[in-house]
Design an enzyme around this catalytic site. Structure first.
Site, PDB file in Angstrom:
ATOM      1  N   ASP A 106       0.850  -1.183   0.000  1.00 22.09           N
ATOM      2  CA  ASP A 106       0.000   0.000   0.000  1.00 22.09           C
ATOM      3  C   ASP A 106       0.889   1.237   0.000  1.00 22.09           C
ATOM      4  OD1 ASP A 106      -2.276   1.659   0.472  1.00 22.09           O
ATOM      5  OD2 ASP A 106      -3.197   0.034   1.614  1.00 22.09           O
ATOM      6  N   ASP A 208      -3.010   4.796  -2.412  1.00 19.55           N
ATOM      7  CA  ASP A 208      -3.995   5.480  -1.584  1.00 19.55           C
ATOM      8  C   ASP A 208      -4.425   6.823  -2.210  1.00 19.55           C
ATOM      9  OD1 ASP A 208      -5.243   5.237   1.103  1.00 19.55           O
ATOM     10  OD2 ASP A 208      -4.212   7.130   1.511  1.00 19.55           O
ATOM     11  N   GLU A 263      -6.754   3.859  -5.592  1.00 19.44           N
ATOM     12  CA  GLU A 263      -8.011   4.080  -4.874  1.00 19.44           C
ATOM     13  C   GLU A 263      -8.627   5.338  -5.470  1.00 19.44           C
ATOM     14  OE1 GLU A 263      -9.677   4.567  -0.313  1.00 19.44           O
ATOM     15  OE2 GLU A 263      -7.919   5.683  -0.956  1.00 19.44           O
ATOM     16  N   HIS A 334     -10.917  -2.284   4.511  1.00 14.78           N
ATOM     17  CA  HIS A 334     -10.690  -1.790   5.873  1.00 14.78           C
ATOM     18  C   HIS A 334     -11.407  -0.469   6.152  1.00 14.78           C
ATOM     19  CE1 HIS A 334      -8.013   0.335   3.277  1.00 14.78           C
ATOM     20  NE2 HIS A 334      -7.751   1.209   4.232  1.00 14.78           N
ATOM     21  N   ASP A 335     -12.016   0.138   5.136  1.00 12.17           N
ATOM     22  CA  ASP A 335     -12.704   1.421   5.321  1.00 12.17           C
ATOM     23  C   ASP A 335     -14.219   1.277   5.417  1.00 12.17           C
ATOM     24  OD1 ASP A 335     -10.379   2.926   5.275  1.00 12.17           O
ATOM     25  OD2 ASP A 335     -10.443   3.230   3.108  1.00 12.17           O
TER      26      ASP A 335
END
Ligand code: TEU
Length: 561
Positions: A106, A208, A263, A334-335
């Protein structure tokens, strides 16, 4: 729109791969400090390989003070203390290669931690060589911050630095200052970091909040006329965005056989094409948020979710493939809350609906993403008090909610369905104390359902969600039709059923998903007869007639004549 023929799509490993996302903090603790770590993941590699995924995406593992659990990096070339050492990382990568698993890390290029050396230097003085690594602005004449922008994790995106009397920009928390991509040195630093990890032998990056790296440098205020609810217009999608990504491609991505996934909060299929179109020389894939926003007005405010709208989003994103890009397929990460609690029924039909959602993800045209724990049907938690939560977004959201006149009770209730912490509780390995995750109390409470929902239980039960995922994964990874085959939604208006075909050459599949607690009937479409039920989430499937009777949350993958 001219539809692309499956046979004409260029075949690539990164289109055929299936990704398993691990939130390292919550997967497996080996050191006994209650926090997951790299050795823990090493110890679970056989489980992951046996599951049948091919690529692992690790949420950030780099040095970090953990204001936002690693999305605030203080050293991009070192491992977070709690997760272990570089030796552990090297062993992890070697263990993965032995098992033919690929690794994507990431990358967080939009902001660093305020504890990063660059920021520590930058705030020393206005003429420090690192000053321009970040965005600095003097206060307005009346002493207010440069703009009225609201941060994701704080009231304002601007924080005053006392030493130099200027504000720095932080779209996320005050400990996540935005890096200034206008500065070529910053861009070079990021490319060097990417080379560093690629040369270690990883297979790519999840990147990200990529649209945020270029900003509108006029820094316009949000006001009634200019603010249309789309924050991205101010914070993100700035004029140099694609120039930067193009440069990243030229400097790094084009030099390796790798995979990238951006993302992309707020992007449309047309915008996505600008990142991933074959002739663009930017990224391989990007994931959108359209279906993640389907049941909420804002982050902590739920609304009813509608399957018809959900299906329209899926079909709308199919266009990206016809336009020459590639898709991704995910329901959680995870969000976001746990998928079975959000899109399924985590009570009486937990097993059936978790399997149905797995079948959905693994029969989509686009890279499937499985977030750890989905394969055993992990659910949301239902905590009654704020002190159980760990996510900074919860505490900021709480303040904002109260400031806007909302009630405490209402907020706590909403957290049960919205908080990111729902997806961050430890992996449930078995029914022992701490669920086999750790020998001591975990950093965040376990989901109290772990004695019932865990890997050991799932491994022992031939009809478990886990064994269903294994079956589906094996089939998906061997099927070019499920990867490349044409997708068509046959019943877009039906409020409970999602019925679609995947077709390539002579091979034709019909996928029938009953997204409801009731029995439903599907009339076999003209010209289609089922030859074989390949996989079903009920053990006694015989869907071979003209009418298919689907039981609650029944999901079938049928081969057609
Ligand atoms: O998320 C970006 C993002 O848009 C989130 O703020 C998202 O809207 C929010 O989590 C609600 O879903 C990325 C990471 O995935 C997230 O974990 C980080 O907190 C964030 O960036 C900052 O790095």
């Amino acid at each position: 729109m001219q539809k692309v023929k499956p046979e004409d799509i260029k075949q690539e490993w990164w289109k055929e791969t299936v990704v398993y996302q691990i939130y390292p903090r919550s997967y497996q603790d080996s050191s006994g400090d209650g926090v997951g770590d790299l050795r823990g993941i090493i110890n679970r590699l056989d489980y992951i390989a046996d599951l049948g995924v091919e690529t692992i995406w690790l949420s950030p593992i780099f040095k970090s003070p953990n204001d936002d659990n690693g999305y605030d990096v203080s050293d991009y070339r070192d491992i977070m203390d709690e997760f272990g050492s570089m030796k552990d990382f090297d062993d992890l990568l070697a263990g993965m290669k032995e098992r033919n698993l690929r690794l994507i890390l990431d990358l967080v290029p939009n902001h660093s931690s305020d504890e990063h050396f660059w920021f520590q230097e930058a705030k020393k003085s206005k003429d420090n060589p690192y000053r321009d690594y970040y965005y600095w602005k003097p206060p307005n004449e009346d002493g207010t911050p440069p703009t009225n922008w609201v941060s994701f994790f704080a009231p304002s995106t601007w924080e005053l630095d006392e030493t130099t009397g200027e504000y720095y920009l932080h779209i996320f928390s005050v400990k996540q200052p935005d890096l200034n991509w206008e500065n070529p040195k910053v861009r070079q630093e990021v490319y060097d970091i990417m080379h560093f990890w690629m040369q270690k032998g990883i297979d790519g990056f999840r990147i990200d909040v990529l649209p945020f790296i270029s900003k509108d440098l006029s820094f316009p205020n949000m006001n009634e006329e200019t603010f249309d609810g789309n924050y991205g217009r101010f914070y993100a999608n700035g004029p140099r965005l694609h120039e930067f990504i193009h440069e990243m491609n030229r400097e790094v991505i084009s030099k390796y056989d790798m995979m990238t996934v951006g993302e992309g909060p707020g992007i449309s299929p047309e915008q996505a094409l600008e990142y991933v179109g074959e002739d663009r020389n930017e990224l391989h894939t990007i994931y959108h948020f359209d279906h993640m926003d389907i049941d909420r007005d804002d982050f902590f405010k739920l609304k009813k979710y509608d399957l018809v709208e959900f299906k329209a989003i899926v079909s709308n994103w199919e266009r990206l493939i016809h336009m020459g890009g590639w898709n991704t397929a995910f329901l959680g990460n995870h969000d976001f809350p746990r998928i079975v609690s959000r899109f399924g029924n985590d009570k009486e039909y937990r097993k059936e609906s978790a399997k149905l959602l797995g079948m959905f993800i693994l029969t989509q045209r686009g890279v499937p993403y499985i977030y750890f724990g989905e394969e055993i049907g992990m659910t949301n938690v239902s905590w009654e008090s704020l002190d159980k939560y760990r996510d900074l977004q919860v505490f900021d959201g709480h303040q904002k909610h109260l400031a806007a006149g909302g009630s405490e009770e209402e907020f706590l209730k909403s957290l049960k369905h919205t908080s990111r912490d729902n997806a961050r509780t430890p992996m449930q390995w078995d029914d022992s104390e701490n669920s086999g995750f750790s020998s001591s109390k975990p950093w965040i409470d376990l989901n109290p359902r772990y004695p019932e929902i865990n890997v050991a239980e799932s491994e022992a039960d031939p009809n478990s969600i886990l064994n269903f995922y294994k079956k589906m994964l094996k089939f998906r990874r061997a099927s070019k039709t499920l990867v490349y085959g044409a997708f068509e939604d046959l019943m877009p208006e039906d409020p409970s059923l999602f019925v679609y075909t995947r077709i390539m050459g002579d091979e034709r599949f019909l996928i029938t998903l009953n997204f409801s607690d009731d029995n439903q009937t599907v009339k076999m479409p003209e010209g289609m007869t089922a030859k074989e039920c390949v996989i079903c989430n009920y053990s006694d499937c015989e869907k071979l007639g003209d009418e298919l009777n689907l039981r609650p949350w029944e999901a079938c993958l049928l081969r057609l004549h």
